[in-house]
Enzyme design. Structure first.
Site, PDB file in Angstrom:
ATOM      1  N   LYS A   1     -10.394  -0.509   9.954  1.00 58.08           N
ATOM      2  CA  LYS A   1      -9.961  -1.915   9.417  1.00 58.08           C
ATOM      3  C   LYS A   1     -11.228  -3.136  10.559  1.00 58.08           C
ATOM      4  O   LYS A   1     -11.510  -3.820   9.885  1.00 58.08           O
ATOM      5  CB  LYS A   1      -9.078  -1.951   9.334  1.00 58.08           C
ATOM      6  CG  LYS A   1      -8.614  -0.549   7.637  1.00 58.08           C
ATOM      7  CD  LYS A   1      -7.542  -1.433   6.788  1.00 58.08           C
ATOM      8  CE  LYS A   1      -7.076   0.115   5.929  1.00 58.08           C
ATOM      9  NZ  LYS A   1      -7.753   0.612   5.065  1.00 58.08           N
TER      10      LYS A   1
ATOM     11  N   GLN B   1      -4.378  -5.351   7.081  1.00 59.28           N
ATOM     12  CA  GLN B   1      -5.610  -6.009   6.456  1.00 59.28           C
ATOM     13  C   GLN B   1      -5.660  -7.381   6.996  1.00 59.28           C
ATOM     14  O   GLN B   1      -6.320  -8.187   6.166  1.00 59.28           O
ATOM     15  CB  GLN B   1      -5.257  -6.667   4.729  1.00 59.28           C
ATOM     16  CG  GLN B   1      -5.595  -4.961   3.799  1.00 59.28           C
ATOM     17  CD  GLN B   1      -7.269  -4.482   4.433  1.00 59.28           C
ATOM     18  OE1 GLN B   1      -7.560  -4.833   4.308  1.00 59.28           O
ATOM     19  NE2 GLN B   1      -6.988  -2.962   4.229  1.00 59.28           N
TER      20      GLN B   1
ATOM     21  N   ASP C   1       2.849  -4.780   8.149  1.00 55.45           N
ATOM     22  CA  ASP C   1       1.850  -3.573   7.881  1.00 55.45           C
ATOM     23  C   ASP C   1       1.000  -4.167   8.182  1.00 55.45           C
ATOM     24  O   ASP C   1       0.630  -5.476   7.378  1.00 55.45           O
ATOM     25  CB  ASP C   1       1.637  -3.094   6.091  1.00 55.45           C
ATOM     26  CG  ASP C   1       0.475  -2.382   6.032  1.00 55.45           C
ATOM     27  OD1 ASP C   1      -0.598  -2.295   6.653  1.00 55.45           O
ATOM     28  OD2 ASP C   1       0.977  -1.597   5.575  1.00 55.45           O
TER      29      ASP C   1
ATOM     30  N   CYS D   1      -4.387   1.975  -2.946  1.00 56.43           N
ATOM     31  CA  CYS D   1      -3.519   2.732  -3.214  1.00 56.43           C
ATOM     32  C   CYS D   1      -2.159   1.707  -3.097  1.00 56.43           C
ATOM     33  O   CYS D   1      -1.209   2.375  -2.138  1.00 56.43           O
ATOM     34  CB  CYS D   1      -3.868   3.092  -1.604  1.00 56.43           C
ATOM     35  SG  CYS D   1      -4.888   4.722  -1.369  1.00 56.43           S
TER      36      CYS D   1
ATOM     37  N   HIS E   1       0.760  -0.697  -0.009  1.00 59.28           N
ATOM     38  CA  HIS E   1      -0.015   0.188  -0.149  1.00 59.28           C
ATOM     39  C   HIS E   1       0.980   1.353  -0.057  1.00 59.28           C
ATOM     40  O   HIS E   1       1.914   1.230   0.645  1.00 59.28           O
ATOM     41  CB  HIS E   1      -0.482  -0.211   1.108  1.00 59.28           C
ATOM     42  CG  HIS E   1      -1.764   1.152   1.725  1.00 59.28           C
ATOM     43  ND1 HIS E   1      -1.600   1.782   1.421  1.00 59.28           N
ATOM     44  CD2 HIS E   1      -2.581   0.736   0.944  1.00 59.28           C
ATOM     45  CE1 HIS E   1      -2.782   2.542   1.676  1.00 59.28           C
ATOM     46  NE2 HIS E   1      -3.769   2.004   1.922  1.00 59.28           N
TER      47      HIS E   1
HETATM   48  N1  PMP Z   1      -1.316  -0.373   4.800  1.00 60.17           N
HETATM   49  C1  PMP Z   1      -2.665  -1.240   3.830  1.00 60.17           C
HETATM   50  C2  PMP Z   1      -2.399  -2.912   3.302  1.00 60.17           C
HETATM   51  C3  PMP Z   1      -4.042  -0.498   3.652  1.00 60.17           C
HETATM   52  O1  PMP Z   1      -5.122  -1.353   3.319  1.00 60.17           O
HETATM   53  C4  PMP Z   1      -3.835   0.252   4.366  1.00 60.17           C
HETATM   54  C5  PMP Z   1      -5.809   1.765   4.090  1.00 60.17           C
HETATM   55  N2  PMP Z   1      -6.431   1.025   2.876  1.00 60.17           N
HETATM   56  C6  PMP Z   1      -3.453   0.737   4.402  1.00 60.17           C
HETATM   57  C7  PMP Z   1      -1.969   0.272   5.346  1.00 60.17           C
HETATM   58  C8  PMP Z   1      -3.282   2.673   5.814  1.00 60.17           C
HETATM   59  O2  PMP Z   1      -4.524   2.337   6.387  1.00 60.17           O
HETATM   60  P1  PMP Z   1      -4.696   3.551   7.108  1.00 60.17           P
HETATM   61  O3  PMP Z   1      -5.209   4.666   5.951  1.00 60.17           O
HETATM   62  O4  PMP Z   1      -6.041   3.264   7.998  1.00 60.17           O
HETATM   63  O5  PMP Z   1      -3.536   4.699   7.700  1.00 60.17           O
END
Ligand code: PMP
Length: 407
Positions: free
Chosen positions: A227, A204, A201, A365, A124
């Site tokens: 999430k 998910q 990270d 993203c 991401h």
């Molecule tokens: N890493 C992953 C794998 C994600 O799916 C996301 C959110 N789509 C993020 C990081 C960023 O998370 P946040 O916007 O809650 O900071």
């Protein structure tokens, strides 16, 4: 499945019980943000109705209660991810802030010109951009573990990419764009064999299966409350105590200091050193309520439901003419990314919306992995513990409608 009845679970999520555009809501966008159970909503209301005050500094009863709730939430998070010590749990705004924090503290201290930061092709942007920024600031070099055409990491490439200049490996546990589950325990083992720390990270991952940071062995683990059925604006950076202890502060302000003169500041111990200013108190309280909710269901039960539904959904979607799945890793979780014939994903999403079906369309993203698959965007349906086979069936019917429109 003992103790897990999806129809009961759905009743815990009031938002799901509504019609949109004249149809029953089908919510398949939990990878973007998950819905909240009544238990979380109640915890937020209760906090504001009974306990709200600022933490740590007050001597009065409400401040004591608020501090207890906030620090209690830290312990709940510790238990959930099996960290050794509550001091290893730093409250942040979300995954994005957690990774920026590590890049700007650990990174600025330990990573210099010519050093290497190793990430993967399927990150991401939250696990790319903070490292690119660090590289621009320091002259370090960003290296990338490739993915293959299924969307699995090319593990044969890893050992050569872990060099004597590698200063950190930052890898997603589950790809939000493909659903691929990365073998983070094995990657950590290989990186640690060369003395390289690992950031995972987990945005998910924590919503879909049990995560044990001691078992994974990683140095840092980042995730977001919103999430995992908790509030927005709260997240967690887990860091091994010895790593956090050796890191300089991130932001300056109240609560992160022991003493301040105009000449000198002495910083507080971890985790407070990294929590400048009034924290997101109700966010932490709500996150703890979400964790208790997940614990009551049982993360093993949640994982079994997710696995079963993903298998059902994969098969169901593959029956749709012209559908091509993007990301077919052997180990996947929660995400179905796909192209439908030559129809633009935004058109797919818009037509599904008219049927009351919420999916996400775009690059998620994660532009570099889209580039790998040579697509600008995909349609993404993502699953959570409240989704049913009926939701998947509705999606399949919706996709047939999309095909009819474009015939
Ligand atoms: N890493 C992953 C794998 C994600 O799916 C996301 C959110 N789509 C993020 C990081 C960023 O998370 P946040 O916007 O809650 O900071």
């Amino acid at each position: 499945m003992s103790g897990f009845d999806v129809n009961q679970v759905r009743k815990d999520f009031p938002i799901l019980d509504q019609e949109v555009r004249g149809r029953p809501l089908v919510y398949l966008d939990s990878a973007a943000t998950a819905q909240k159970p009544q238990a979380v909503i109640d915890a937020l209301v209760r906090f504001y109705q009974h306990d709200n005050a600022n933490v740590h500094r007050g001597v009065h009863v409400l401040s004591e209660r608020a501090t207890e709730a906030y620090e209690g939430a830290r312990e709940t998070v510790r238990r959930f991810i099996n960290a050794r010590d509550v001091k290893e749990v730093v409250f942040v705004r979300g995954t994005t802030e957690a990774i920026n924090l590590v890049a700007q503290t650990y990174g600025r201290k330990h990573i210099g010109a010519g050093d290497e930061v190793l990430i993967t092709q399927m990150e991401h942007h939250a696990n790319i951009v903070p490292w690119r920024m660090l590289c621009e600031q320091t002259g370090a070099v960003l290296k990338v573990i490739p993915v293959d055409d299924r969307g699995e990491l090319v593990l044969d490439a890893v050992d050569a990419l872990l060099t004597e200049r590698t200063r950190i490996l930052a890898v997603t546990h589950v790809s939000n764009a493909l659903g691929t589950v990365a073998p983070v325990k094995e990657l950590t083992r290989r990186a640690h064999a060369k003395g390289i720390p690992v950031l995972v990270d987990g945005a998910q991952a924590v919503t879909h299966f049990p995560v044990d940071v001691q078992d994974l062995g990683c140095d840092f683990y980042a995730f977001s409350g919103h999430k995992m059925f908790g509030p927005t604006g709260i997240g967690v950076l887990y860091g091994r105590k010895e790593r956090l202890d050796a890191m300089p502060p991130y932001q300056g302000g109240g609560d992160m200091i022991l003493s301040v003169t105009m000449e000198k500041v002495t910083y507080n111990r971890v985790p407070y050193r990294f929590e400048a200013g009034t924290p997101n108190l109700e966010g932490a309280v709500g996150l703890a309520a979400a964790i208790r909710y997940l614990e009551a269901l049982g993360m093993e039960n949640v994982a079994a439901h997710d696995r079963e539904l993903l298998a059902y959904a994969t098969q169901a979607l593959e029956s749709v003419p012209g559908l091509r799945m993007v990301g077919t890793a052997r180990e996947k979780s929660g995400v179905l990314s796909f192209m439908l014939a030559d129809i633009h994903p935004h058109d797919v999403g818009t037509i599904l919306d008219r049927e009351g079906i919420c999916i996400r369309t775009g690059h998620h993203c994660a532009q570099p992995v889209m580039q790998h698959f040579k697509v600008p965007a995909t349609s993404r349906a993502s699953l959570a513990l409240y989704n049913t086979r009926e939701d998947v069936d509705a999606l399949v019917r919706g996709l047939h409608k999309v095909l009819e429109v474009f015939q």
